[in-house]
Design an enzyme around this catalytic site. Structure first.
Site, PDB file in Angstrom:
ATOM      1  N   HIS A   1       0.863  -1.186   0.000  1.00 13.10           N
ATOM      2  CA  HIS A   1       0.000   0.000   0.000  1.00 13.10           C
ATOM      3  C   HIS A   1       0.899   1.237   0.000  1.00 13.10           C
ATOM      4  O   HIS A   1       2.137   1.119  -0.028  1.00 13.10           O
ATOM      5  CB  HIS A   1      -0.960  -0.019   1.201  1.00 13.10           C
ATOM      6  CG  HIS A   1      -0.278  -0.259   2.526  1.00 13.10           C
ATOM      7  ND1 HIS A   1       0.627   0.623   3.068  1.00 13.10           N
ATOM      8  CD2 HIS A   1      -0.356  -1.299   3.391  1.00 13.10           C
ATOM      9  CE1 HIS A   1       1.055   0.156   4.226  1.00 13.10           C
ATOM     10  NE2 HIS A   1       0.484  -1.017   4.439  1.00 13.10           N
TER      11      HIS A   1
ATOM     12  N   GLY B   1       1.915   3.139   2.212  1.00 16.31           N
ATOM     13  CA  GLY B   1       2.941   3.147   3.269  1.00 16.31           C
ATOM     14  C   GLY B   1       4.217   2.473   2.781  1.00 16.31           C
ATOM     15  O   GLY B   1       5.325   3.025   2.905  1.00 16.31           O
ATOM     16  N   HIS B   2       4.057   1.282   2.200  1.00 19.64           N
ATOM     17  CA  HIS B   2       5.231   0.579   1.655  1.00 19.64           C
ATOM     18  C   HIS B   2       5.877   1.406   0.536  1.00 19.64           C
ATOM     19  O   HIS B   2       7.097   1.504   0.448  1.00 19.64           O
ATOM     20  CB  HIS B   2       4.826  -0.772   1.055  1.00 19.64           C
ATOM     21  CG  HIS B   2       4.210  -1.739   2.027  1.00 19.64           C
ATOM     22  ND1 HIS B   2       2.899  -2.102   1.964  1.00 19.64           N
ATOM     23  CD2 HIS B   2       4.749  -2.416   3.076  1.00 19.64           C
ATOM     24  CE1 HIS B   2       2.645  -2.997   2.926  1.00 19.64           C
ATOM     25  NE2 HIS B   2       3.741  -3.198   3.611  1.00 19.64           N
TER      26      HIS B   2
ATOM     27  N   GLY C   1       9.305   1.273   8.576  1.00 20.74           N
ATOM     28  CA  GLY C   1       8.316   2.296   8.902  1.00 20.74           C
ATOM     29  C   GLY C   1       8.192   2.551  10.399  1.00 20.74           C
ATOM     30  O   GLY C   1       8.307   1.616  11.204  1.00 20.74           O
ATOM     31  N   GLN C   2       7.912   3.783  10.724  1.00 18.22           N
ATOM     32  CA  GLN C   2       7.625   4.131  12.131  1.00 18.22           C
ATOM     33  C   GLN C   2       6.356   3.436  12.623  1.00 18.22           C
ATOM     34  O   GLN C   2       6.160   3.252  13.823  1.00 18.22           O
ATOM     35  CB  GLN C   2       7.465   5.646  12.265  1.00 18.22           C
ATOM     36  CG  GLN C   2       7.253   6.074  13.718  1.00 18.22           C
ATOM     37  CD  GLN C   2       6.753   7.483  13.860  1.00 18.22           C
ATOM     38  OE1 GLN C   2       7.215   8.365  13.147  1.00 18.22           O
ATOM     39  NE2 GLN C   2       5.819   7.706  14.757  1.00 18.22           N
TER      40      GLN C   2
ATOM     41  N   LEU D   1      -2.209   3.320   7.385  1.00 11.84           N
ATOM     42  CA  LEU D   1      -2.389   2.276   6.364  1.00 11.84           C
ATOM     43  C   LEU D   1      -1.751   0.976   6.854  1.00 11.84           C
ATOM     44  O   LEU D   1      -0.697   0.988   7.492  1.00 11.84           O
ATOM     45  CB  LEU D   1      -1.752   2.703   5.047  1.00 11.84           C
ATOM     46  CG  LEU D   1      -2.342   3.944   4.375  1.00 11.84           C
ATOM     47  CD1 LEU D   1      -1.715   4.134   2.995  1.00 11.84           C
ATOM     48  CD2 LEU D   1      -3.871   3.871   4.262  1.00 11.84           C
ATOM     49  N   SER D   2      -2.420  -0.125   6.567  1.00 13.08           N
ATOM     50  CA  SER D   2      -1.919  -1.435   6.954  1.00 13.08           C
ATOM     51  C   SER D   2      -2.530  -2.473   6.026  1.00 13.08           C
ATOM     52  O   SER D   2      -3.699  -2.344   5.641  1.00 13.08           O
ATOM     53  CB  SER D   2      -2.327  -1.744   8.401  1.00 13.08           C
ATOM     54  OG  SER D   2      -2.208  -3.128   8.659  1.00 13.08           O
TER      55      SER D   2
ATOM     56  N   ARG E   1      -3.489  -5.196   6.900  1.00  9.93           N
ATOM     57  CA  ARG E   1      -4.577  -5.830   7.662  1.00  9.93           C
ATOM     58  C   ARG E   1      -5.869  -5.007   7.644  1.00  9.93           C
ATOM     59  O   ARG E   1      -6.918  -5.523   8.034  1.00  9.93           O
ATOM     60  CB  ARG E   1      -4.150  -6.077   9.107  1.00  9.93           C
ATOM     61  CG  ARG E   1      -3.137  -7.185   9.251  1.00  9.93           C
ATOM     62  CD  ARG E   1      -2.948  -7.617  10.702  1.00  9.93           C
ATOM     63  NE  ARG E   1      -2.209  -8.865  10.798  1.00  9.93           N
ATOM     64  CZ  ARG E   1      -0.888  -8.935  10.996  1.00  9.93           C
ATOM     65  NH1 ARG E   1      -0.167  -7.839  11.099  1.00  9.93           N
ATOM     66  NH2 ARG E   1      -0.296 -10.107  11.062  1.00  9.93           N
TER      67      ARG E   1
HETATM   68  P1  AMP Z   1       4.791  -5.204   6.533  1.00  4.54           P
HETATM   69  O1  AMP Z   1       4.563  -5.542   5.092  1.00  4.54           O
HETATM   70  O2  AMP Z   1       3.532  -4.950   7.289  1.00  4.54           O
HETATM   71  O3  AMP Z   1       5.725  -6.163   7.217  1.00  4.54           O
HETATM   72  O4  AMP Z   1       5.536  -3.819   6.529  1.00  4.54           O
HETATM   73  C1  AMP Z   1       6.711  -3.610   5.803  1.00  4.54           C
HETATM   74  C2  AMP Z   1       7.282  -2.265   6.158  1.00  4.54           C
HETATM   75  O5  AMP Z   1       6.321  -1.245   5.838  1.00  4.54           O
HETATM   76  C3  AMP Z   1       7.586  -2.113   7.654  1.00  4.54           C
HETATM   77  O6  AMP Z   1       8.815  -1.422   7.797  1.00  4.54           O
HETATM   78  C4  AMP Z   1       6.419  -1.302   8.156  1.00  4.54           C
HETATM   79  O7  AMP Z   1       6.741  -0.531   9.301  1.00  4.54           O
HETATM   80  C5  AMP Z   1       6.144  -0.409   6.962  1.00  4.54           C
HETATM   81  N1  AMP Z   1       4.787   0.135   6.994  1.00  4.54           N
HETATM   82  C6  AMP Z   1       3.634  -0.542   7.198  1.00  4.54           C
HETATM   83  N2  AMP Z   1       2.586   0.307   7.213  1.00  4.54           N
HETATM   84  C7  AMP Z   1       3.092   1.551   7.024  1.00  4.54           C
HETATM   85  C8  AMP Z   1       2.516   2.859   6.948  1.00  4.54           C
HETATM   86  N3  AMP Z   1       1.211   3.060   7.075  1.00  4.54           N
HETATM   87  N4  AMP Z   1       3.354   3.907   6.752  1.00  4.54           N
HETATM   88  C9  AMP Z   1       4.689   3.719   6.614  1.00  4.54           C
HETATM   89  N5  AMP Z   1       5.293   2.513   6.673  1.00  4.54           N
HETATM   90  C10 AMP Z   1       4.502   1.443   6.875  1.00  4.54           C
END
Ligand code: AMP
Length: 284
Positions: free
Chosen positions: A34, A36-37, A147-148, A184-185, A187
């Protein structure tokens, strides 16, 4: 563009880039990409010549009752997004590439793993530290971006890099939010329409608390309890909502000027777990 699925091939690709004198930025993800990534991928591109993204739903960071099976998997879309951003390689290995059938070693995490998500999700950060260690050894990036949103993960990985002497710099990207404030997530896809409408309540509570704290509110416990009750009344189940020290990821009673804190919450809406946080630095 195709994903690279073997360690040999990704090493060859990264080796070729290095041979051209390029520096490597790395963004590890579990896919279902998304905005965020994507922001992290762009940020990596500002810190390195070429960006490598990994997409791996890491079984070792899911508990037995967690959503490993249901976790969204959208590999073809993810690859297209990476390609559009000029990513040099997408590494998307199978579990069997990353893990032997039987493993004899693990990594313990002390102190930083006691509270927040580490306290609520046994084995979660051990699984993350393990897989990021492996990914760092496979890719050998110059810079890696996280990400934070997952602030405890960032802090633990910062410590891992320091204590295991990985030759990589970590960069932290800000939390990307929907217009209504919801972080954003991947999930968020689980949320019903009604839950999605409620979900930004966590962000609003954090904003309110942040404001009160920076305005010098004295009774932190009362403030937090009040916000917890408000969230519960709206239909959230609270896992935690608290202020933690940045260094140790442990709850703090009294806030001191000149120190750095994390105001963080984890809540459930139905089965879906949402997390969010803000960094608070009280000025002297
Ligand atoms: P994930 O795919 O959930 O393991 O996340 C991969 C990376 O994306 C991690 O470093 C997360 O912290 C980052 N991340 C997830 N959601 C967000 C967001 N809304 N904004 C910025 N970074 C994000």
């Amino acid at each position: 563009m195709n994903a690279i699925t073997t360690i040999e091939d990704i090493r060859a690709r990264v080796g070729a880039l290095r041979g051209e004198g390029k520096t490597i930025g790395f963004v590890p993800t579990m896919g279902a990409l998304h905005e965020g990534h994507l922001s992290l991928i762009r940020l990596a591109g500002r810190h390195a010549d070429e960006v490598v993204v990994s997409i791996f739903v890491n079984p070792r960071q899911f508990g037995p009752d967690e959503d490993f099976e249901e976790y969204p998997r959208t590999l073809q879309d993810d690859i297209a997004l990476c390609e559009a951003l000029g990513v040099a390689a997408v590494f998307a290995p199978d579990s069997s590439v990353m893990y032997d059938e039987e493993s004899y070693l693990g990594i313990d995490i002390e102190t930083l793993n006691v509270h927040m998500d580490g306290g609520s999700r046994p084995g979660f950060f051990e699984g993350i530290v393990l897989v990021v260690n492996k990914l760092f050894n496979i890719i050998r990036p110059d810079v890696a971006v996280f990400g934070q949103k997952d602030i405890q993960q960032f802090r633990i990985l910062q410590q891992m890099v320091r204590e295991f002497n990985h030759p990589v710099s970590l960069v932290r990207g800000p939390i990307i939010r929907a217009e209504d404030g919801l972080a954003l997530s991947s999930r968020n896809a689980y949320l019903s329409d009604e839950q999605r409408r409620l979900a930004p309540g966590l962000y609003r509570s954090l904003r309110y608390l942040e404001q009160q704290i920076t305005d010098g509110a004295k009774n932190l416990e009362l403030l937090l309890n009040h916000q917890k009750s408000e969230l519960e009344a709206k239909g959230f189940e609270i896992d935690y909502l608290n202020v933690f020290s940045f260094e140790r990821m442990a709850p703090v009673g009294q806030l001191r000027k000149g120190s750095k804190y994390i105001l963080a919450g984890a809540v459930y809406l139905g089965e879906t777990r949402l997390i969010d946080n803000m960094i608070i630095e009280l000025q002297d």
